[in-house]
Design a protein around this motif. Structure first.
Motif, PDB file in Angstrom:
ATOM      1  N   VAL A  68       0.839  -1.192   0.000  1.00 18.26           N
ATOM      2  CA  VAL A  68       0.000   0.000   0.000  1.00 18.26           C
ATOM      3  C   VAL A  68       0.881   1.251   0.000  1.00 18.26           C
ATOM      4  O   VAL A  68       1.692   1.450   0.916  1.00 18.26           O
ATOM      5  CB  VAL A  68      -0.935   0.021   1.225  1.00 18.26           C
ATOM      6  N   LEU A  69       0.703   2.071  -1.017  1.00 20.01           N
ATOM      7  CA  LEU A  69       1.430   3.335  -1.094  1.00 20.01           C
ATOM      8  C   LEU A  69       0.785   4.383  -0.189  1.00 20.01           C
ATOM      9  O   LEU A  69      -0.427   4.382   0.010  1.00 20.01           O
ATOM     10  CB  LEU A  69       1.414   3.872  -2.528  1.00 20.01           C
ATOM     11  N   PRO A  70       1.586   5.325   0.324  1.00 17.31           N
ATOM     12  CA  PRO A  70       0.995   6.442   1.071  1.00 17.31           C
ATOM     13  C   PRO A  70       0.380   7.454   0.113  1.00 17.31           C
ATOM     14  O   PRO A  70       0.564   7.379  -1.109  1.00 17.31           O
ATOM     15  CB  PRO A  70       2.200   7.042   1.798  1.00 17.31           C
ATOM     16  N   GLY A  71      -0.352   8.421   0.658  1.00 17.63           N
ATOM     17  CA  GLY A  71      -1.035   9.410  -0.169  1.00 17.63           C
ATOM     18  C   GLY A  71      -0.127  10.366  -0.894  1.00 17.63           C
ATOM     19  O   GLY A  71      -0.601  11.152  -1.732  1.00 17.63           O
ATOM     20  N   THR A  72       1.178  10.329  -0.621  1.00 16.74           N
ATOM     21  CA  THR A  72       2.110  11.229  -1.307  1.00 16.74           C
ATOM     22  C   THR A  72       2.470  10.748  -2.700  1.00 16.74           C
ATOM     23  O   THR A  72       3.059  11.501  -3.476  1.00 16.74           O
ATOM     24  CB  THR A  72       3.412  11.354  -0.489  1.00 16.74           C
ATOM     25  N   HIS A  73       2.147   9.506  -3.031  1.00 12.65           N
ATOM     26  CA  HIS A  73       2.567   8.920  -4.302  1.00 12.65           C
ATOM     27  C   HIS A  73       1.350   8.453  -5.101  1.00 12.65           C
ATOM     28  O   HIS A  73       0.514   7.723  -4.578  1.00 12.65           O
ATOM     29  CB  HIS A  73       3.525   7.752  -4.051  1.00 12.65           C
ATOM     30  N   HIS A  74       1.293   8.895  -6.361  1.00 11.97           N
ATOM     31  CA  HIS A  74       0.110   8.642  -7.183  1.00 11.97           C
ATOM     32  C   HIS A  74       0.406   7.889  -8.480  1.00 11.97           C
ATOM     33  O   HIS A  74      -0.482   7.243  -9.037  1.00 11.97           O
ATOM     34  CB  HIS A  74      -0.576   9.960  -7.547  1.00 11.97           C
ATOM     35  N   LEU A  75       1.612   8.013  -9.000  1.00  8.81           N
ATOM     36  CA  LEU A  75       1.952   7.414 -10.292  1.00  8.81           C
ATOM     37  C   LEU A  75       2.802   6.174 -10.079  1.00  8.81           C
ATOM     38  O   LEU A  75       3.718   6.168  -9.255  1.00  8.81           O
ATOM     39  CB  LEU A  75       2.700   8.417 -11.171  1.00  8.81           C
ATOM     40  N   VAL A  76       2.511   5.130 -10.844  1.00  9.70           N
ATOM     41  CA  VAL A  76       3.228   3.866 -10.711  1.00  9.70           C
ATOM     42  C   VAL A  76       3.774   3.456 -12.076  1.00  9.70           C
ATOM     43  O   VAL A  76       3.049   3.459 -13.071  1.00  9.70           O
ATOM     44  CB  VAL A  76       2.304   2.753 -10.168  1.00  9.70           C
ATOM     45  N   ASP A  77       5.055   3.134 -12.116  1.00  6.10           N
ATOM     46  CA  ASP A  77       5.689   2.578 -13.318  1.00  6.10           C
ATOM     47  C   ASP A  77       5.963   1.104 -13.082  1.00  6.10           C
ATOM     48  O   ASP A  77       6.422   0.711 -12.004  1.00  6.10           O
ATOM     49  CB  ASP A  77       7.009   3.303 -13.614  1.00  6.10           C
ATOM     50  N   ARG A  78       5.687   0.299 -14.108  1.00  2.00           N
ATOM     51  CA  ARG A  78       5.956  -1.138 -14.021  1.00  2.00           C
ATOM     52  C   ARG A  78       6.849  -1.560 -15.175  1.00  2.00           C
ATOM     53  O   ARG A  78       6.745  -1.029 -16.271  1.00  2.00           O
ATOM     54  CB  ARG A  78       4.641  -1.931 -14.052  1.00  2.00           C
ATOM     55  N   ASP A  79       7.706  -2.542 -14.899  1.00  2.00           N
ATOM     56  CA  ASP A  79       8.636  -2.963 -15.940  1.00  2.00           C
ATOM     57  C   ASP A  79       9.129  -4.364 -15.621  1.00  2.00           C
ATOM     58  O   ASP A  79       8.966  -4.871 -14.504  1.00  2.00           O
ATOM     59  CB  ASP A  79       9.821  -1.995 -16.009  1.00  2.00           C
ATOM     60  N   ALA A  80       9.726  -4.994 -16.613  1.00  2.69           N
ATOM     61  CA  ALA A  80      10.441  -6.254 -16.436  1.00  2.69           C
ATOM     62  C   ALA A  80      11.916  -5.953 -16.650  1.00  2.69           C
ATOM     63  O   ALA A  80      12.290  -5.352 -17.663  1.00  2.69           O
ATOM     64  CB  ALA A  80       9.946  -7.296 -17.435  1.00  2.69           C
ATOM     65  N   VAL A  81      12.741  -6.315 -15.681  1.00  7.89           N
ATOM     66  CA  VAL A  81      14.159  -5.947 -15.736  1.00  7.89           C
ATOM     67  C   VAL A  81      15.023  -7.144 -15.379  1.00  7.89           C
ATOM     68  O   VAL A  81      14.613  -8.022 -14.611  1.00  7.89           O
ATOM     69  CB  VAL A  81      14.471  -4.784 -14.760  1.00  7.89           C
ATOM     70  N   PRO A  82      16.258  -7.209 -15.917  1.00  8.40           N
ATOM     71  CA  PRO A  82      17.193  -8.237 -15.457  1.00  8.40           C
ATOM     72  C   PRO A  82      17.692  -7.884 -14.064  1.00  8.40           C
ATOM     73  O   PRO A  82      17.892  -6.713 -13.738  1.00  8.40           O
ATOM     74  CB  PRO A  82      18.322  -8.164 -16.496  1.00  8.40           C
ATOM     75  N   PHE A  83      17.861  -8.894 -13.227  1.00 11.92           N
ATOM     76  CA  PHE A  83      18.274  -8.660 -11.840  1.00 11.92           C
ATOM     77  C   PHE A  83      19.332  -9.686 -11.473  1.00 11.92           C
ATOM     78  O   PHE A  83      19.141 -10.893 -11.655  1.00 11.92           O
ATOM     79  CB  PHE A  83      17.063  -8.786 -10.916  1.00 11.92           C
ATOM     80  N   GLY A  88      22.867 -16.083 -10.196  1.00 12.28           N
ATOM     81  CA  GLY A  88      22.906 -15.642 -11.588  1.00 12.28           C
ATOM     82  C   GLY A  88      21.828 -14.619 -11.900  1.00 12.28           C
ATOM     83  O   GLY A  88      21.029 -14.244 -11.038  1.00 12.28           O
ATOM     84  N   ARG A  89      21.805 -14.156 -13.126  1.00 12.09           N
ATOM     85  CA  ARG A  89      20.862 -13.128 -13.546  1.00 12.09           C
ATOM     86  C   ARG A  89      19.498 -13.749 -13.847  1.00 12.09           C
ATOM     87  O   ARG A  89      19.407 -14.794 -14.500  1.00 12.09           O
ATOM     88  CB  ARG A  89      21.397 -12.396 -14.778  1.00 12.09           C
ATOM     89  N   VAL A  90      18.448 -13.092 -13.378  1.00  7.78           N
ATOM     90  CA  VAL A  90      17.083 -13.566 -13.608  1.00  7.78           C
ATOM     91  C   VAL A  90      16.246 -12.395 -14.121  1.00  7.78           C
ATOM     92  O   VAL A  90      16.647 -11.233 -14.045  1.00  7.78           O
ATOM     93  CB  VAL A  90      16.449 -14.116 -12.305  1.00  7.78           C
ATOM     94  N   ASP A  91      15.083 -12.714 -14.651  1.00  8.64           N
ATOM     95  CA  ASP A  91      14.131 -11.688 -15.082  1.00  8.64           C
ATOM     96  C   ASP A  91      13.209 -11.357 -13.917  1.00  8.64           C
ATOM     97  O   ASP A  91      12.537 -12.240 -13.375  1.00  8.64           O
ATOM     98  CB  ASP A  91      13.311 -12.172 -16.274  1.00  8.64           C
ATOM     99  N   ALA A  92      13.176 -10.103 -13.533  1.00 14.67           N
ATOM    100  CA  ALA A  92      12.350  -9.657 -12.413  1.00 14.67           C
ATOM    101  C   ALA A  92      11.264  -8.723 -12.913  1.00 14.67           C
ATOM    102  O   ALA A  92      11.421  -8.038 -13.927  1.00 14.67           O
ATOM    103  CB  ALA A  92      13.210  -8.934 -11.380  1.00 14.67           C
ATOM    104  N   VAL A  93      10.140  -8.696 -12.202  1.00 11.82           N
ATOM    105  CA  VAL A  93       9.084  -7.711 -12.468  1.00 11.82           C
ATOM    106  C   VAL A  93       9.119  -6.706 -11.326  1.00 11.82           C
ATOM    107  O   VAL A  93       9.291  -7.068 -10.162  1.00 11.82           O
ATOM    108  CB  VAL A  93       7.693  -8.366 -12.582  1.00 11.82           C
ATOM    109  N   ILE A  94       8.969  -5.440 -11.670  1.00 12.93           N
ATOM    110  CA  ILE A  94       9.129  -4.383 -10.673  1.00 12.93           C
ATOM    111  C   ILE A  94       8.057  -3.317 -10.857  1.00 12.93           C
ATOM    112  O   ILE A  94       7.637  -3.024 -11.977  1.00 12.93           O
ATOM    113  CB  ILE A  94      10.540  -3.750 -10.781  1.00 12.93           C
ATOM    114  N   ALA A  95       7.592  -2.788  -9.744  1.00 10.01           N
ATOM    115  CA  ALA A  95       6.721  -1.608  -9.745  1.00 10.01           C
ATOM    116  C   ALA A  95       7.411  -0.549  -8.900  1.00 10.01           C
ATOM    117  O   ALA A  95       7.993  -0.851  -7.861  1.00 10.01           O
ATOM    118  CB  ALA A  95       5.345  -1.939  -9.173  1.00 10.01           C
ATOM    119  N   MET A  96       7.339   0.702  -9.362  1.00 14.74           N
ATOM    120  CA  MET A  96       8.029   1.776  -8.667  1.00 14.74           C
ATOM    121  C   MET A  96       7.188   3.043  -8.719  1.00 14.74           C
ATOM    122  O   MET A  96       6.508   3.317  -9.709  1.00 14.74           O
ATOM    123  CB  MET A  96       9.390   2.019  -9.322  1.00 14.74           C
TER     124      MET A  96
END
Length: 218
Positions: A68-83, A88-96
């Motif tokens: 749960v985000l606080p009320g100060t944050h409204h926009l969310v970006d999502r992506d799939a990134v190598p991690f 070893g390196r894996v494919d991760a999903v991330i929201a920021m």
């Protein structure tokens, strides 16, 4: 447009309201607009989720992980990134979500399949995976992890740690928490510029809000 009396030139047939009616109508419209603004303001102050808290989650084949985000944050970006992980390196999903005007500028949630997760029954091996995930997350934002502490999600043991460093010429301070849930490593973190950010109540509440759901559950 409309018919007018030839003598006084006033509209006839009820097509136009007279001046008092027009004034009353204008007042009602202004009052309605003010009322709507007041309601939105009250909703913002109360922090209604439908106004201030966008969905903040990531989904893998093993499940959906949300916080749960606080009320100060409204926009969310999502992506799939190598991690990079200890295995070893894996494919991760991330929201920021980022708002650099807030004390806690960034919130993130990340999940990735743990290589060889069937072999993670050993607590020491799980701890190494979690610590490696925390170190890599800190490294990805230009920081170093300063030790780890136990964390828990119900009866699931995890790790958390504070990280500090610098990115693009500005200090970065934050906290991250990691768990292994099913076959996934799930990591939450928050960060800002002030040295006090790792103990920010909003950030700690964000970490505590982690929830997991099996595939297909909504």
């Amino acid at each position: 447009f409309g018919l007018r009396c030839e003598g006084c030139h006033r509209p006839v047939g009820g097509s136009f309201p007279d001046q008092p009616e027009r004034t009353a109508l204008a007042i009602r419209r202004v009052s309605a607009a003010i009322g709507a603004v007041i309601l939105l303001g009250v909703a913002a102050l109360l922090g209604y989720p439908f106004l201030l808290t966008p969905a903040f989650e990531v989904t893998t084949p093993s499940g959906t992980y949300s916080a749960v985000l606080p009320g100060t944050h409204h926009l969310v970006d999502r992506d799939a990134v190598p991690f990079d992980t200890p295995a070893g390196r894996v494919d991760a999903v991330i929201a920021m979500s980022v708002n650099d005007r807030a004390s806690v500028a960034m919130y993130g949630i990340l999940a990735f399949p743990v290589p060889g997760s069937a072999d993670l029954g050993d607590e020491e091996k799980r701890a190494r995976v979690l610590e490696g995930a925390l170190e890599d997350a800190a490294s990805n934002v230009g920081c170093k992890l300063s030790g780890t502490l136990p964390a828990a999600l119900g009866d699931v043991a995890g790790l958390e740690g504070v990280f500090r460093g610098e990115s693009q010429g500005r200090p970065v301070n934050g906290r991250a928490r990691a768990f292994i849930l099913g076959g996934d490593a799930v990591l939450l973190l928050f960060a800002g510029h002030d040295p006090s950010v790792p103990d920010d109540p909003s950030g700690l509440a964000f970490l505590d809000s982690l929830a997991a759901a099996p595939p297909g559950a909504r």
